[in-house]
Design a protein around this motif. Structure first.
Motif, PDB file in Angstrom:
ATOM      1  N   GLU A  34      28.995  33.870  33.544  1.00 29.76           N
ATOM      2  CA  GLU A  34      29.047  32.477  34.002  1.00 29.76           C
ATOM      3  C   GLU A  34      29.600  32.387  35.419  1.00 29.76           C
ATOM      4  O   GLU A  34      29.144  31.574  36.223  1.00 29.76           O
ATOM      5  CB  GLU A  34      29.898  31.644  33.039  1.00 29.76           C
ATOM      6  CG  GLU A  34      29.253  31.463  31.671  1.00 29.76           C
ATOM      7  CD  GLU A  34      30.188  30.810  30.662  1.00 29.76           C
ATOM      8  OE1 GLU A  34      31.398  30.656  30.981  1.00 29.76           O
ATOM      9  OE2 GLU A  34      29.718  30.492  29.558  1.00 29.76           O
ATOM     10  N   LEU A  35      30.581  33.226  35.726  1.00 28.36           N
ATOM     11  CA  LEU A  35      31.179  33.225  37.061  1.00 28.36           C
ATOM     12  C   LEU A  35      30.179  33.717  38.112  1.00 28.36           C
ATOM     13  O   LEU A  35      30.042  33.124  39.188  1.00 28.36           O
ATOM     14  CB  LEU A  35      32.421  34.108  37.076  1.00 28.36           C
ATOM     15  CG  LEU A  35      33.199  34.180  38.380  1.00 28.36           C
ATOM     16  CD1 LEU A  35      33.791  32.816  38.722  1.00 28.36           C
ATOM     17  CD2 LEU A  35      34.301  35.213  38.287  1.00 28.36           C
ATOM     18  N   ILE A  36      29.474  34.790  37.793  1.00 23.90           N
ATOM     19  CA  ILE A  36      28.498  35.349  38.742  1.00 23.90           C
ATOM     20  C   ILE A  36      27.347  34.385  38.946  1.00 23.90           C
ATOM     21  O   ILE A  36      26.831  34.235  40.049  1.00 23.90           O
ATOM     22  CB  ILE A  36      27.991  36.720  38.247  1.00 23.90           C
ATOM     23  CG1 ILE A  36      29.139  37.742  38.285  1.00 23.90           C
ATOM     24  CG2 ILE A  36      26.813  37.213  39.085  1.00 23.90           C
ATOM     25  CD1 ILE A  36      28.807  39.057  37.611  1.00 23.90           C
ATOM     26  N   PRO A  60      31.261  34.123  52.648  1.00 26.48           N
ATOM     27  CA  PRO A  60      31.961  34.643  51.472  1.00 26.48           C
ATOM     28  C   PRO A  60      32.141  33.557  50.419  1.00 26.48           C
ATOM     29  O   PRO A  60      32.243  32.375  50.761  1.00 26.48           O
ATOM     30  CB  PRO A  60      33.322  35.087  52.024  1.00 26.48           C
ATOM     31  CG  PRO A  60      33.147  35.190  53.502  1.00 26.48           C
ATOM     32  CD  PRO A  60      32.069  34.218  53.864  1.00 26.48           C
ATOM     33  N   PRO A  61      32.182  33.915  49.136  1.00 26.96           N
ATOM     34  CA  PRO A  61      32.385  32.905  48.090  1.00 26.96           C
ATOM     35  C   PRO A  61      33.747  32.238  48.234  1.00 26.96           C
ATOM     36  O   PRO A  61      34.701  32.832  48.743  1.00 26.96           O
ATOM     37  CB  PRO A  61      32.318  33.716  46.790  1.00 26.96           C
ATOM     38  CG  PRO A  61      31.731  35.035  47.153  1.00 26.96           C
ATOM     39  CD  PRO A  61      32.034  35.262  48.594  1.00 26.96           C
ATOM     40  N   ALA A  62      33.845  31.005  47.761  1.00 32.21           N
ATOM     41  CA  ALA A  62      35.117  30.283  47.807  1.00 32.21           C
ATOM     42  C   ALA A  62      36.077  30.791  46.740  1.00 32.21           C
ATOM     43  O   ALA A  62      37.284  30.847  46.962  1.00 32.21           O
ATOM     44  CB  ALA A  62      34.876  28.785  47.627  1.00 32.21           C
ATOM     45  N   ASP A  63      35.533  31.156  45.572  1.00 33.24           N
ATOM     46  CA  ASP A  63      36.384  31.615  44.474  1.00 33.24           C
ATOM     47  C   ASP A  63      36.969  32.990  44.814  1.00 33.24           C
ATOM     48  O   ASP A  63      36.240  33.901  45.186  1.00 33.24           O
ATOM     49  CB  ASP A  63      35.547  31.714  43.185  1.00 33.24           C
ATOM     50  CG  ASP A  63      36.396  32.005  41.966  1.00 33.24           C
ATOM     51  OD1 ASP A  63      37.066  33.057  41.932  1.00 33.24           O
ATOM     52  OD2 ASP A  63      36.372  31.196  41.026  1.00 33.24           O
ATOM     53  N   PRO A  64      38.296  33.157  44.701  1.00 28.67           N
ATOM     54  CA  PRO A  64      38.907  34.451  45.053  1.00 28.67           C
ATOM     55  C   PRO A  64      38.404  35.617  44.197  1.00 28.67           C
ATOM     56  O   PRO A  64      38.332  36.745  44.675  1.00 28.67           O
ATOM     57  CB  PRO A  64      40.411  34.212  44.853  1.00 28.67           C
ATOM     58  CG  PRO A  64      40.533  32.955  44.073  1.00 28.67           C
ATOM     59  CD  PRO A  64      39.309  32.154  44.334  1.00 28.67           C
ATOM     60  N   VAL A  65      38.034  35.347  42.948  1.00 25.56           N
ATOM     61  CA  VAL A  65      37.498  36.422  42.104  1.00 25.56           C
ATOM     62  C   VAL A  65      36.153  36.889  42.647  1.00 25.56           C
ATOM     63  O   VAL A  65      35.893  38.095  42.756  1.00 25.56           O
ATOM     64  CB  VAL A  65      37.357  35.969  40.633  1.00 25.56           C
ATOM     65  CG1 VAL A  65      36.628  37.026  39.812  1.00 25.56           C
ATOM     66  CG2 VAL A  65      38.732  35.697  40.027  1.00 25.56           C
ATOM     67  N   LEU A  66      35.302  35.948  43.011  1.00 32.39           N
ATOM     68  CA  LEU A  66      34.004  36.324  43.570  1.00 32.39           C
ATOM     69  C   LEU A  66      34.166  37.013  44.916  1.00 32.39           C
ATOM     70  O   LEU A  66      33.397  37.916  45.247  1.00 32.39           O
ATOM     71  CB  LEU A  66      33.099  35.094  43.697  1.00 32.39           C
ATOM     72  CG  LEU A  66      32.580  34.514  42.376  1.00 32.39           C
ATOM     73  CD1 LEU A  66      31.790  33.237  42.616  1.00 32.39           C
ATOM     74  CD2 LEU A  66      31.739  35.540  41.627  1.00 32.39           C
ATOM     75  N   ARG A  67      35.164  36.585  45.694  1.00 34.39           N
ATOM     76  CA  ARG A  67      35.413  37.287  46.960  1.00 34.39           C
ATOM     77  C   ARG A  67      35.826  38.733  46.695  1.00 34.39           C
ATOM     78  O   ARG A  67      35.507  39.624  47.475  1.00 34.39           O
ATOM     79  CB  ARG A  67      36.504  36.568  47.769  1.00 34.39           C
ATOM     80  CG  ARG A  67      36.007  35.360  48.521  1.00 34.39           C
ATOM     81  CD  ARG A  67      36.907  34.971  49.677  1.00 34.39           C
ATOM     82  NE  ARG A  67      38.294  34.782  49.307  1.00 34.39           N
ATOM     83  CZ  ARG A  67      38.808  33.660  48.841  1.00 34.39           C
ATOM     84  NH1 ARG A  67      38.031  32.607  48.677  1.00 34.39           N
ATOM     85  NH2 ARG A  67      40.088  33.583  48.535  1.00 34.39           N
ATOM     86  N   ARG A  68      36.536  38.976  45.595  1.00 31.16           N
ATOM     87  CA  ARG A  68      36.940  40.346  45.241  1.00 31.16           C
ATOM     88  C   ARG A  68      35.745  41.151  44.746  1.00 31.16           C
ATOM     89  O   ARG A  68      35.609  42.337  45.047  1.00 31.16           O
ATOM     90  CB  ARG A  68      38.029  40.285  44.176  1.00 31.16           C
ATOM     91  CG  ARG A  68      38.616  41.634  43.821  1.00 31.16           C
ATOM     92  CD  ARG A  68      39.608  42.087  44.883  1.00 31.16           C
ATOM     93  NE  ARG A  68      40.058  43.443  44.649  1.00 31.16           N
ATOM     94  CZ  ARG A  68      41.108  43.769  43.911  1.00 31.16           C
ATOM     95  NH1 ARG A  68      41.809  42.819  43.319  1.00 31.16           N
ATOM     96  NH2 ARG A  68      41.455  45.023  43.769  1.00 31.16           N
ATOM     97  N   ARG A 151      38.179  43.965  35.143  1.00 33.06           N
ATOM     98  CA  ARG A 151      39.542  44.244  35.584  1.00 33.06           C
ATOM     99  C   ARG A 151      39.801  43.654  36.974  1.00 33.06           C
ATOM    100  O   ARG A 151      40.880  43.120  37.237  1.00 33.06           O
ATOM    101  CB  ARG A 151      39.820  45.745  35.591  1.00 33.06           C
ATOM    102  CG  ARG A 151      39.932  46.320  34.195  1.00 33.06           C
ATOM    103  CD  ARG A 151      40.557  47.695  34.215  1.00 33.06           C
ATOM    104  NE  ARG A 151      42.002  47.588  34.371  1.00 33.06           N
ATOM    105  CZ  ARG A 151      42.703  48.155  35.344  1.00 33.06           C
ATOM    106  NH1 ARG A 151      42.096  48.852  36.290  1.00 33.06           N
ATOM    107  NH2 ARG A 151      44.009  48.039  35.405  1.00 33.06           N
ATOM    108  N   LEU A 152      38.814  43.747  37.855  1.00 35.12           N
ATOM    109  CA  LEU A 152      38.976  43.128  39.177  1.00 35.12           C
ATOM    110  C   LEU A 152      39.160  41.614  39.051  1.00 35.12           C
ATOM    111  O   LEU A 152      39.996  41.022  39.733  1.00 35.12           O
ATOM    112  CB  LEU A 152      37.762  43.432  40.056  1.00 35.12           C
ATOM    113  CG  LEU A 152      37.658  44.833  40.650  1.00 35.12           C
ATOM    114  CD1 LEU A 152      36.325  45.000  41.372  1.00 35.12           C
ATOM    115  CD2 LEU A 152      38.810  45.101  41.598  1.00 35.12           C
ATOM    116  N   ALA A 153      38.360  41.002  38.169  1.00 30.70           N
ATOM    117  CA  ALA A 153      38.437  39.549  37.988  1.00 30.70           C
ATOM    118  C   ALA A 153      39.801  39.148  37.429  1.00 30.70           C
ATOM    119  O   ALA A 153      40.463  38.244  37.958  1.00 30.70           O
ATOM    120  CB  ALA A 153      37.317  39.073  37.058  1.00 30.70           C
ATOM    121  N   ILE A 154      40.245  39.824  36.374  1.00 37.08           N
ATOM    122  CA  ILE A 154      41.534  39.484  35.772  1.00 37.08           C
ATOM    123  C   ILE A 154      42.667  39.808  36.741  1.00 37.08           C
ATOM    124  O   ILE A 154      43.621  39.026  36.894  1.00 37.08           O
ATOM    125  CB  ILE A 154      41.719  40.230  34.435  1.00 37.08           C
ATOM    126  CG1 ILE A 154      40.674  39.755  33.421  1.00 37.08           C
ATOM    127  CG2 ILE A 154      43.125  40.008  33.885  1.00 37.08           C
ATOM    128  CD1 ILE A 154      40.650  40.560  32.143  1.00 37.08           C
TER     129      ILE A 154
END
Length: 201
Positions: A34-36, A60-68, A151-154
């Motif tokens: 859902e995030l992707i 770059p994406p606004a969401d920090p998880v997507l930026r990672r 793991r990157l997302a969490i």
């Protein structure tokens, strides 16, 4: 949650999972999907080539998880640009690189997450003793990619930036609201490590 991957003949891997573990991994994989988000051109059903020729985003994406998950290719957190002109050049290169690669990266991450969901769904029904998940070599690599992304997302949500942050997680009190997410993060790390070991065996 003590399940760990063990090697199978032919380069695959197996892990015993109980019903709760299966539910947690599946739920996290669905949230990652859902995030992707859907692929480019997903709403353009009249044109089957829309996704093939769609360009990706340049920002770059606004969401920090997507930026990672989709970092800038030309930025270096250890080294700042020497001048505004160099910074502008880096941004231009990053935008161009992102435009032509992010869609493929997203598609790969979607496929990895879907592979996890399909493999877990194929285990149903699961009895009280759980089930043994057996993965072929190719599936193992997809799982490894998905576990890494989870793991990157969490880790991003937990604001983990270095090894010291991880050490602090082990000492969180049980009443800390981050504790369930921390437990999932550490458990997935153990799964990821044992899966890497099986692929290197």
């Amino acid at each position: 949650m003590s399940g760990h991957f063990e090697p199978l003949p032919g380069g695959g891997a197996a892990v015993a999972l109980d019903e709760v573990e299966i539910s947690i991994i599946r739920s996290l994989a669905v949230q990652l999907l859902e995030l992707i988000g859907p692929g480019p051109g997903a709403d353009s059903q009249k044109d089957p080539l829309a996704e093939l020729f769609a360009e990706g985003p340049s920002e770059p994406p606004a969401d920090p998880v997507l930026r990672r998950l989709f970092p800038d290719a030309y930025s270096d957190p250890e080294q700042a640009p020497d001048s505004p002109a160099e910074a502008e050049e880096w941004q231009a290169h990053s935008a161009e690189f992102r435009r032509y690669t992010e869609n493929d990266l997203r598609a790969g991450k979607r496929e990895n997450a879907l592979a996890v969901i399909r493999a877990l769904d194929a285990l149903a029904p699961v009895d009280e003793g759980g089930a043994v998940l057996k993965l072929a070599a190719g599936e193992s690599r997809q799982w490894l990619g998905a576990l890494n992304d989870l793991r990157l997302a969490i880790g991003t949500r937990l604001e983990i930036t270095d090894e010291d942050d991880t050490d602090l997680l082990y000492r969180l009190p049980d009443e800390d609201p981050r504790k369930p997410m921390v437990m999932a993060y550490l458990w997935l790390g153990g799964l990821q490590e044992t899966l890497v070991n099986t692929l290197m065996a």
